[in-house]
Scaffold this motif. Structure first.
Motif, mmCIF file in Angstrom:
data_model
loop_
_atom_site.group_PDB
_atom_site.id
_atom_site.type_symbol
_atom_site.label_atom_id
_atom_site.label_comp_id
_atom_site.label_asym_id
_atom_site.label_seq_id
_atom_site.Cartn_x
_atom_site.Cartn_y
_atom_site.Cartn_z
ATOM 1 N N UNK A 177 0.883 -1.112 -0.022
ATOM 2 C CA UNK A 177 -0.027 -0.127 0.262
ATOM 3 C C UNK A 177 0.818 1.419 0.071
ATOM 4 N N UNK A 178 2.094 1.138 0.676
ATOM 5 C CA UNK A 178 2.999 2.193 0.579
ATOM 6 C C UNK A 178 3.459 2.621 -0.752
ATOM 7 N N UNK A 179 3.573 1.782 -1.524
ATOM 8 C CA UNK A 179 3.863 2.040 -3.105
ATOM 9 C C UNK A 179 2.904 2.642 -3.737
ATOM 10 N N UNK A 180 1.709 2.253 -3.619
ATOM 11 C CA UNK A 180 0.455 2.854 -4.279
ATOM 12 C C UNK A 180 0.138 4.226 -3.748
ATOM 13 N N UNK A 181 0.420 4.557 -2.609
ATOM 14 C CA UNK A 181 0.129 5.713 -1.708
ATOM 15 C C UNK A 181 1.253 6.819 -2.204
ATOM 16 N N UNK A 182 2.460 6.105 -2.481
ATOM 17 C CA UNK A 182 3.460 6.912 -2.824
ATOM 18 C C UNK A 182 3.761 7.318 -4.350
ATOM 19 N N UNK A 183 2.689 6.549 -5.047
ATOM 20 C CA UNK A 183 2.823 6.669 -6.518
ATOM 21 C C UNK A 183 4.002 6.379 -7.184
ATOM 22 N N UNK A 184 4.583 5.355 -6.796
ATOM 23 C CA UNK A 184 5.734 4.592 -7.364
ATOM 24 C C UNK A 184 5.903 4.832 -8.971
ATOM 25 N N UNK A 185 6.779 5.434 -9.551
ATOM 26 C CA UNK A 185 6.818 5.233 -10.930
ATOM 27 C C UNK A 185 6.815 4.072 -11.530
ATOM 28 N N UNK A 186 7.329 2.832 -10.915
ATOM 29 C CA UNK A 186 7.475 1.788 -11.302
ATOM 30 C C UNK A 186 6.119 1.204 -11.728
ATOM 31 N N UNK A 187 5.208 1.581 -10.753
ATOM 32 C CA UNK A 187 3.687 1.077 -10.956
ATOM 33 C C UNK A 187 2.877 1.533 -12.056
ATOM 34 N N UNK A 188 3.575 2.288 -12.947
ATOM 35 C CA UNK A 188 2.947 2.651 -14.307
ATOM 36 C C UNK A 188 3.284 1.348 -15.151
ATOM 37 N N UNK A 189 4.572 0.576 -14.886
ATOM 38 C CA UNK A 189 4.552 -0.470 -15.623
ATOM 39 C C UNK A 189 4.095 -1.722 -15.250
ATOM 40 N N UNK A 190 4.150 -1.717 -13.811
ATOM 41 C CA UNK A 190 3.940 -2.910 -13.095
ATOM 42 C C UNK A 190 2.554 -3.331 -13.179
ATOM 43 N N UNK A 191 1.511 -2.504 -13.045
ATOM 44 C CA UNK A 191 0.151 -2.517 -12.882
ATOM 45 C C UNK A 191 -0.281 -3.138 -14.348
ATOM 46 N N UNK A 192 -0.034 -2.694 -15.487
ATOM 47 C CA UNK A 192 -0.443 -3.258 -16.715
ATOM 48 C C UNK A 192 0.193 -4.561 -17.130
ATOM 49 N N UNK A 193 1.434 -4.814 -16.531
ATOM 50 C CA UNK A 193 1.586 -6.198 -16.852
ATOM 51 C C UNK A 193 1.004 -7.192 -16.138
ATOM 52 N N UNK A 194 0.901 -7.098 -14.915
ATOM 53 C CA UNK A 194 0.042 -7.865 -13.961
ATOM 54 C C UNK A 194 -1.329 -7.968 -14.432
ATOM 55 N N UNK A 195 -1.970 -6.900 -14.904
ATOM 56 C CA UNK A 195 -3.193 -7.083 -15.548
ATOM 57 C C UNK A 195 -3.507 -7.520 -16.720
ATOM 58 N N UNK A 196 -2.379 -8.046 -17.311
ATOM 59 C CA UNK A 196 -2.458 -8.757 -18.591
ATOM 60 C C UNK A 196 -2.607 -10.404 -18.260
ATOM 61 N N UNK A 197 -1.841 -10.604 -17.098
ATOM 62 C CA UNK A 197 -2.074 -11.929 -16.706
ATOM 63 C C UNK A 197 -3.372 -12.106 -16.058
ATOM 64 N N UNK A 198 -4.031 -11.254 -15.294
ATOM 65 C CA UNK A 198 -5.418 -11.379 -14.649
ATOM 66 C C UNK A 198 -6.080 -11.440 -15.885
ATOM 67 N N UNK A 199 -5.958 -10.689 -16.577
ATOM 68 C CA UNK A 199 -7.135 -10.412 -17.811
ATOM 69 C C UNK A 199 -7.110 -11.714 -18.564
ATOM 70 N N UNK A 200 -6.251 -12.243 -18.610
ATOM 71 C CA UNK A 200 -6.031 -13.783 -19.690
ATOM 72 C C UNK A 200 -6.225 -15.043 -18.872
#
Length: 508
Positions: free
Chosen positions: A214-237
């Motif tokens: 939650x700290x990464x999300x609340x801190x708006x870590x720049x890496x999340x701009x890449x991490x969330x779409x990557x994980x979402x591809x696995x979740x969506x498939x």
């Protein structure tokens, strides 16, 4: 009988009068004075002064429209034209001074000096621009007279002209923007809303599994701009195979964000279906922590070694593909806690093994055939890593505006609620960022456009760097720097480093 000019002077509201009509009177007076100065100036003899006056006109018109907006919110709050069409616009157009840009475009169209509009659209737009500007003049006249007589009330004639102006402004705004850029259809808006739901479910799952904090999300870590779409591809498939990434539909039925990758997503899904629970966990952890990967060298990503101890104790990545492997195709794709959560299920909610073709156990022969194409499990996981990262990173390039809008909404939903603001002086403000001297910067730090007489330098109060006006159009309060009132910030700081709050709140 007093002369009209004297009566007008006697009825002038005071500058200290807080009523909106009184504020409108002085804002309108300022616009009239600047226009008179421009009309009386020879631009060829004094071009520098002409540019100064144009800038003053732009600022005074923006202030006038801001006061007029507040008047309409106070006078006709329930009779205003719907602005739902704004969700169709690209995010980069949704700036706080969009109304002033529309007014400037209407003036240019009416003067015949705007060349970006197609000829067929120009005739209709010029008619709308003429009606809008005439309505604005009528509004200014009516409100001036009202501010001189009864600045505390809004009689029916005032309400009528405001309703007409608001309707004409919305009509012109939608028509003009639609003629310049491709606006989203209602179907595409709905599909992107489904992607937002998928991303939110992905983040919740990643939090439960410990991939993210939650700290990464609340801190708006720049890496999340890449991490969330990557994980979402696995979740969506795999986890939500009937959701927005469902491959049972045609590419035309998918969101335009993911439809170009339809065939690649099919290949990714086929490979994902042969993974065991441990392999899937290992792949997801590597996608969370590895920022880049050389697609030509199937080396172990930095995060894989750290995940080996608890994700693949038998040295899975070093085991060649062989029939003696643990039966990977019958393993559940992720722990039950990672997949099933009835409380967060949507209409295409989490699927259990056997409930959807996306999670059926692949026949052993097909499973071994897919694995036999790779020299080792490490090679197969590396291929998946590169393909998934490639799709997610292409979203940043090809659909940057859409993805940024989706992620901003996701952050608003999954971020912790902001703590109450502390009393002034309760906490010491942070040290101000170091400002880049004007002499050290000859071009915009974002778009690299050189500064000229017209393209001026502007400092971002959040990072201290220098930008052009186009790359620093936002204004927001920075209480951690001791700035309680809105100040200029660049687009990057506004999007990535500042808490997501409603646009109206930031502009106040």
């Amino acid at each position: 009988m007093l002369p009209a000019a004297l009566r007008r002077w006697l009825r002038r509201p005071k500058r200290s009068d807080p009523r909106l009509l009184s504020q409108f009177f002085f804002a309108d007076e300022r616009v009239t004075r600047v226009v008179a100065e421009i009309n009386g100036l020879n631009a060829e003899l004094d071009p520098q002064q002409y540019l100064v006056l144009l800038n003053q006109l732009h600022l005074s018109q923006a202030h006038l429209l801001a006061v007029l907006e507040r008047i309409m919110e106070e006078c006709i709050p329930t009779q205003r034209h719907s602005r739902d069409y704004l969700v169709k616009f690209p995010e980069e157009l949704l700036v706080d001074n969009l109304g002033n840009h529309m007014l400037f475009a209407a003036e240019c169209l009416l003067a015949g000096t705007f060349l970006e509009v197609e000829e067929m659209d120009g005739a209709q737009l010029r008619t709308q621009a003429r009606n809008l500007l005439c309505s604005l003049e009528l509004v200014r006249t009516v409100l001036r007279e009202q501010s001189l007589s009864q600045p505390g009330s809004y009689p029916e004639p005032v309400r009528a002209v405001l309703i007409q102006f608001d309707w004409l402004f919305a009509e012109f705004e939608l028509s003009y923007v639609s003629s310049l850029v491709a606006v989203k259809s209602p179907e595409e808006i709905y599909r992107q809303q489904e992607i937002i739901v998928l991303f939110c479910e992905t983040v919740e799952r990643a939090l439960r599994l410990g991939y993210l904090t939650q700290e990464m999300i609340d801190g708006y870590e720049p890496l999340l701009m890449f991490t969330i779409p990557r994980l979402a591809i696995i979740s969506g498939l795999l986890i939500y195979p009937e959701g927005p990434l469902s491959l049972e539909q045609s590419p035309e039925q998918m969101s335009q964000v993911f439809s170009p990758f339809y065939n690649l997503l099919k290949k990714i899904r086929d490979l994902l279906q042969v993974l065991s629970t441990e392999e899937l966990c290992l792949l997801e952890r590597s996608l969370c922590t590895a920022e880049s990967e050389d697609p030509c060298v199937p080396a172990t990503p930095p995060a894989w070694g750290a995940a080996m101890d608890h994700a693949a104790p038998w040295g899975l990545l070093e085991v060649p593909c062989a029939p003696s492997l643990p039966p990977p195709c019958t393993a559940q794709l992720g722990p039950s806690s990672a997949v099933d959560d009835p409380g967060t299920a949507r209409r295409w909610g989490p699927q259990s093994p056997g409930s959807s073709p996306g999670l059926h156990a692949t026949p052993a022969a097909h499973c071994l055939e897919l694995r036999s194409r790779y020299s080792s499990t490490k090679d197969m996981l590396h291929t998946l890593f590169v393909c998934i990262s490639g799709v997610a990173d292409q979203l940043q390039t090809n659909f940057a505006s859409d993805l940024r809008s989706i992620l901003k909404t996701v952050f608003k939903i999954v971020a912790s609620q902001a703590e109450p603001l502390e009393e002034p002086g309760a906490r010491r403000a942070r040290r101000l960022p170091e400002w880049v001297p004007d002499s050290m910067c000859s071009q915009c730090s974002a778009c690299r456009s050189p500064f000229t007489l017209l393209r001026r330098r502007h400092h971002c109060r959040s990072c201290g760097k220098i930008f052009c006006a186009r790359c620093s159009p936002h204004a927001t309060a920075l209480p951690h720097y001791g700035q309680p009132k809105p100040v200029r910030v660049c687009t990057h700081c506004y999007t990535a480093h500042l808490p997501p709050v409603p646009r109206r709140t930031r502009s106040q």
